[in-house]
Write an enzyme that holds these catalytic residues in place. Sequence first.
Site, PDB file in Angstrom:
ATOM      1  CD  GLU A 119      33.596 -15.615 136.529  1.00  0.00           C
ATOM      2  OE1 GLU A 119      32.527 -15.897 135.950  1.00  0.00           O
ATOM      3  OE2 GLU A 119      33.960 -14.432 136.724  1.00  0.00           O
ATOM      4  CG  ASP A 136      37.152 -12.801 130.311  1.00  0.00           C
ATOM      5  OD1 ASP A 136      37.247 -12.473 131.503  1.00  0.00           O
ATOM      6  OD2 ASP A 136      36.083 -12.702 129.657  1.00  0.00           O
TER       7      ASP A 136
END
Length: 334
Positions: free
Chosen positions: A232, A21
């Site tokens: 997301e 991420d």
Amino acid sequence: MQDGDPRYIAQPLTDEIYTADPSARVWDDGRIYIYASHDEEVPQELYGTADAFDMRDYQVLSMDRPGGPVTVHSPALDVAQVPWAERQMWAPDAAFRNGTYYLYFPAKDAEGIFRIGVATSQSPTGPFTPQAEPIAGSYSIDPGILRDRDGEHYMYLGGIWGGQLQRWQDGTYDADGAENDPTPPGDPAIAPMVARMAPDMLQFAEPLRPVRILDENGDPLVAGDLDRRFFEGAWVFRRGDTYYLTYSTGETHYLVYATGDSPYGPFTYRGRILEPVEGWTTHHSITEIDGQWWLFYHDTQLSGLTHLRNVKMTPLTFREDGSIETINPMTDVE
Ligand code: FUB
């Protein structure tokens, strides 16, 4: 890492720890800082579940230039330091304002509800000091910050399924809500959320509002449009006068983008940025460094396991019309 596997277009930036991420930022010192999740091993019975992403701290990566040596800095923030947080320190981002660095992070509270926290430091690599409470009115996961040219900052957030966004559709948390997305396939898809940040960067200046994502006809993307709808990992940046909303499509494993002319949207779907990587999740950031745009992303090259990921970077190309050339993360080398 220098040498690597020729089947991949890019190699992991580090093999010292597992990272995912990546939110890449270049502050005034010109160094590249990557605020990433720090993946850790979990009991085998959790493999393949959202609970396998049971991260406990953040460690910032930095480098002086693309391709330069990568430093893994000592822990920037540990869940044990955060009074309200219990577990699952997921995808973070950072901002710099008022001479202070702000680290934004999702974590589950004692009720198992994801909230967004903020911690501050005088150093880009921490250690960061957390606020005692999560950001008021925040929920779900994957905070991403846009600093607009006028100095205003906006936070985008949200993720469905394990990210719980589907449980907030009437503005309050539905503890009995669906694990996955209950939206009928023909209905508008669940939207990421955005709010402008207050000048102190510790709170929202306004309530969260949904970010509309439209198709080529101006209609909202629908929940059944799994190749294009938001899942997301929203990341918004500005290039010229165009705002780019980029995100993951989740179970179809694409990174895609939509463009608009306001930080609030609406955004119109434009195409794919990255074809599926190895591993279930795909999550990224996009940053301009000395005139070249870069995609930061992750895959599971080092571990072969979905919950133990490694971050990478690769150049990103814009065409004359502002569209993005789709990247294949694999080469054709066997
Ligand atoms: O790293 C945990 C979660 O996996 C992130 O918050 C999501 O974006 C996905 O990458």
